[in-house]
Enzyme design. Sequence first.
Site, short mmCIF file in Angstrom:
data_model
loop_
_atom_site.label_atom_id
_atom_site.label_comp_id
_atom_site.label_asym_id
_atom_site.label_seq_id
_atom_site.Cartn_x
_atom_site.Cartn_y
_atom_site.Cartn_z
CB THR A 76 -0.94 0.02 1.21
OG1 THR A 76 -0.16 -0.02 2.43
CG2 THR A 76 -1.88 -1.17 1.18
CG HIS A 131 -4.97 0.12 9.73
ND1 HIS A 131 -5.89 0.84 9.01
CD2 HIS A 131 -4.90 -1.09 9.14
CE1 HIS A 131 -6.35 0.10 8.01
NE2 HIS A 131 -5.76 -1.08 8.08
CG HIS A 132 -0.84 -1.83 13.13
ND1 HIS A 132 0.36 -1.28 12.73
CD2 HIS A 132 -1.31 -2.53 12.06
CE1 HIS A 132 0.62 -1.64 11.49
NE2 HIS A 132 -0.38 -2.40 11.05
CE LYS A 135 -2.53 1.22 6.65
NZ LYS A 135 -1.66 0.35 5.84
#
Length: 242
Positions: A76, A131-132, A135
């Site tokens: 990504t 997200h964590h 990221k």
Amino acid sequence: MASFGIIGSKGRMGQALASAVEEAGHTLAGGVDAGELPGPLALQADVLIDFSAPAALEANLKVARVAGVPILIGTTGLDDTNFAAIKDAAKAIPVLQTGNTSLGVTLLSALVKQAAERLGDDWDIEVLEMHHRHKVDAPSGTAKLLGEAAARGRGVYLEEKMESGRHGQTGARKSGDIGFATLRGGSVAGDHSVIFAGEQERLTLSHSAENRTIFARGAVRGAEWLIGKPQGRYTMEDVLDL
């Protein structure tokens, strides 16, 4: 049974992929990471799965193209240069690129597109993701994937309608915008919601990832499907025949 090569094998996703390949009854041709040449690996594998970094993508595509091996790209944070390289490589080999390999997210994307098609323009669309803490890109590739699905449903380009920088005195929401909100923290594997907000009612389509294993299994499913396909650019929607 097929032979899988993993680019980015030492990362969290790379390790999950190795387990998923074995779980699916396939063999692992090997893996490479930053500073290692993927050429020999490409010659041994029936398919490559790339979860490395945007900066490595062009070189990885060239290696796959020379070896004539299909490649699934789950990396990504890609930019226009990366997408141009994908488009060029797909003229010679099968390339599947996606912002999320989860089968659940793939179906969610189809539902988002359908909802955007059926609901009127007076329904506002907002994409929320978490997200964590580790990221590094935002909004997430999955959030953008869902935003693109909504944009296709509306018959518009996401780049022209995307709003992800709200701060301070922003003024009223622009009609037709597709908004994005990003949360980071803890060890969240990935939560995504697309909210359709109308007058006095709200529709929320959501997906929660409890473990990155689901992405690894989806990637293996997509890579299996990609083997033997003609050159071209594919998506996870093609895998599920959506």
